[in-house]
Design a protein around this motif. Structure first.
Motif, short mmCIF file in Angstrom:
data_model
loop_
_atom_site.label_atom_id
_atom_site.label_comp_id
_atom_site.label_asym_id
_atom_site.label_seq_id
_atom_site.Cartn_x
_atom_site.Cartn_y
_atom_site.Cartn_z
N LEU A 142 16.27 20.85 -30.64
CA LEU A 142 16.37 21.22 -32.06
C LEU A 142 17.06 22.56 -32.29
N GLY A 143 17.23 23.32 -31.23
CA GLY A 143 17.87 24.62 -31.39
C GLY A 143 16.90 25.66 -31.90
N ALA A 182 3.82 24.16 -30.26
CA ALA A 182 5.15 24.52 -29.73
C ALA A 182 6.09 24.92 -30.85
N LEU A 183 6.03 24.22 -31.97
CA LEU A 183 6.87 24.57 -33.12
C LEU A 183 6.48 25.93 -33.70
N ALA A 206 14.09 14.64 -34.14
CA ALA A 206 13.69 14.56 -32.73
C ALA A 206 12.31 13.92 -32.62
N VAL A 207 11.93 13.55 -31.40
CA VAL A 207 10.57 13.11 -31.15
C VAL A 207 9.76 14.29 -30.66
N LYS A 221 16.52 12.80 -28.74
CA LYS A 221 16.35 14.25 -28.76
C LYS A 221 14.87 14.60 -28.86
N THR A 222 14.51 15.69 -28.20
CA THR A 222 13.13 16.17 -28.19
C THR A 222 13.10 17.57 -28.80
N LEU A 223 11.94 18.20 -28.78
CA LEU A 223 11.80 19.52 -29.40
C LEU A 223 12.81 20.52 -28.85
N SER A 224 13.08 20.44 -27.56
CA SER A 224 13.99 21.39 -26.93
C SER A 224 15.43 21.25 -27.42
#
Length: 404
Positions: free
Chosen positions: A9-10, A49-50, A179-180, A4-7
């Motif tokens: 995470l919801g 991005a976060l 996530a990564v 899982k990546t940043l996208s």
């Protein structure tokens, strides 16, 4: 299976995200100031991005080896100066947690974070439990946030660090996503591509000091590449085995033993230097070029590849479609001995090939000579890059949630 990546995470608005970064940057020994911020810059896209998604970020990293430092050296290993530089690069203030890695003050600082704010924890290795993969310590760290992101490729092979393994395990136990980050995602994508479907022909350049430290990496490369060029101090190990008198260049017996099984590839996949630059041991300002057909004088030692070798290497690089480089081919920190390493970097930059630099000293050299922006990818992880190419499985990545 893809991670899982940043996208994945919801929605993150109002959430606190714990990000393991690699801010183990070189510091000035007297002032503690950051001497090279490349690793901090590498984490900025993920952090930004976060923040753009409405999250607050809690960043954490180790810094140096405080467990081996004197009290004076340890005082310079706080993350205060790193936090200041991080804030400058990010363009917003970075709060610094209390001097303890965990505890009531740290928990309070994390709980008080508002969306768009950033907190940097104290040097993780100030708490010995970090390197013991301690579950109680990990639970305390995991309790600071709602999600975990691994964006520290340079430490992905550190399977005994709590921040890499036990903390994400504690997050899972609490039902929190893992996530990564963008940096780790990019590193894995590029290295996986190199190992599965590279553009051919594939050439690798290997340097550095010890064959024994990189024997698994060399064997992994030999199964994938069409040609392997060897320079640096390790080249003298092979040359000595081939009967070349290396003069005062020190070659340990264990290095000779490590290189011996690879001799069958020399002249085939492996290309060795045909000349070298040697410097007088008692006066490094006195140098001479020595061809491999001759002998390095007894009071001289090899410090760089020679001009004929550089021309040979550059020609082979120019014919490749993919070039992987790990390890400088000379003592590049000394300007007089940097021509080989700088020349390899220049040849790669001009080649038109897919060019990947395997972190560590090689990344520092490429940046020092101004060629980093001309490479396809400069890895942030030296040891991690080697280990991943070797095929080692990382417990840190095993802790990250798989995509369904």
């Amino acid at each position: 299976m893809p991670k899982k990546t940043l996208s994945d995470l919801g929605p993150l608005a109002g959430k606190r995200v714990l990000v393991r970064v690699d801010f183990n940057v070189p510091l000035d020994k007297k002032t503690g100031a950051v001497k090279n911020d490349r690793r901090i810059r590498g984490a900025l896209p993920t952090v930004q991005a976060l923040l753009d998604a409405g999250a607050a970020v809690i960043a954490m990293s180790h810094l140096g080896r405080p467990e081996k430092a004197t009290p004076e050296e340890r005082a310079n290993l706080t993350t205060d100066k790193v936090a200041a530089r991080f804030g400058e690069l990010l363009g917003r203030p970075v709060k610094k947690a209390a001097n303890d890695v965990v505890g009531p003050a740290v928990s309070a600082a994390a709980a008080a974070l508002k969306p768009g704010e950033v907190l940097l924890l104290e040097n993780l290795r100030f708490d010995p439990r970090e390197q013991q993969n301690d579950a109680e310590f990990a639970a305390a760290v995991a309790g600071l946030a709602d999600a975990y992101v691994n964006d520290a490729f340079g430490t992905c092979h550190n399977d005994k660090d709590a921040s890499m393994v036990a903390v994400p395990a504690a997050m899972k136990a609490a039902g929190k996503p893992r996530a990564v980050g963008l940096l780790v995602e990019k590193e894995l994508t590029i290295v996986d591509g190199l190992m599965t479907a590279p553009k051919t022909p594939v050439l690798a350049v290997m340097g550095g000091a010890k064959v024994s430290d990189k024997i698994a990496f060399i064997n992994a490369l030999l199964s994938k590449v069409d040609s392997l060029l060897i320079g640096g101090k390790m080249a003298y190990t092979f040359l000595k085995l081939k009967g070349f008198d290396v003069g005062a260049t020190r070659v340990a017996e264990e290095e000779l033993a490590a290189a011996t099984p690879l001799l069958g590839h020399v002249g085939g996949k492996i290309t060795l230097p045909v000349d070298c630059l040697a410097a007088k041991s008692s006066d490094l300002g006195v140098t001479q070029v020595v061809e491999v057909g001759g002998a390095i004088p007894a009071d001289y030692e090899g410090v760089d590849i020679g001009p004929k070798t550089l021309a040979l290497f550059a020609g082979k690089i120019n014919q490749a479609a993919t070039v992987i480089w790990n390890g400088p081919v000379g003592w590049f920190e000394q300007p007089a001995f940097s021509a080989g390493t700088k020349g390899v970097a220049a040849a790669m930059a001009d080649s038109g090939a897919v060019t990947v630099v395997g972190g560590g000293e090689t990344a520092e050299a490429v940046e020092q000579f101004g060629y980093d922006s001309k490479m396809t990818h400069v890895s942030t992880g030296g040891g991690a890059f080697l280990a991943y190419v070797e095929g080692r499985k990382f417990q840190s990545l095993a802790q990250i949630d798989d995509r369904g």
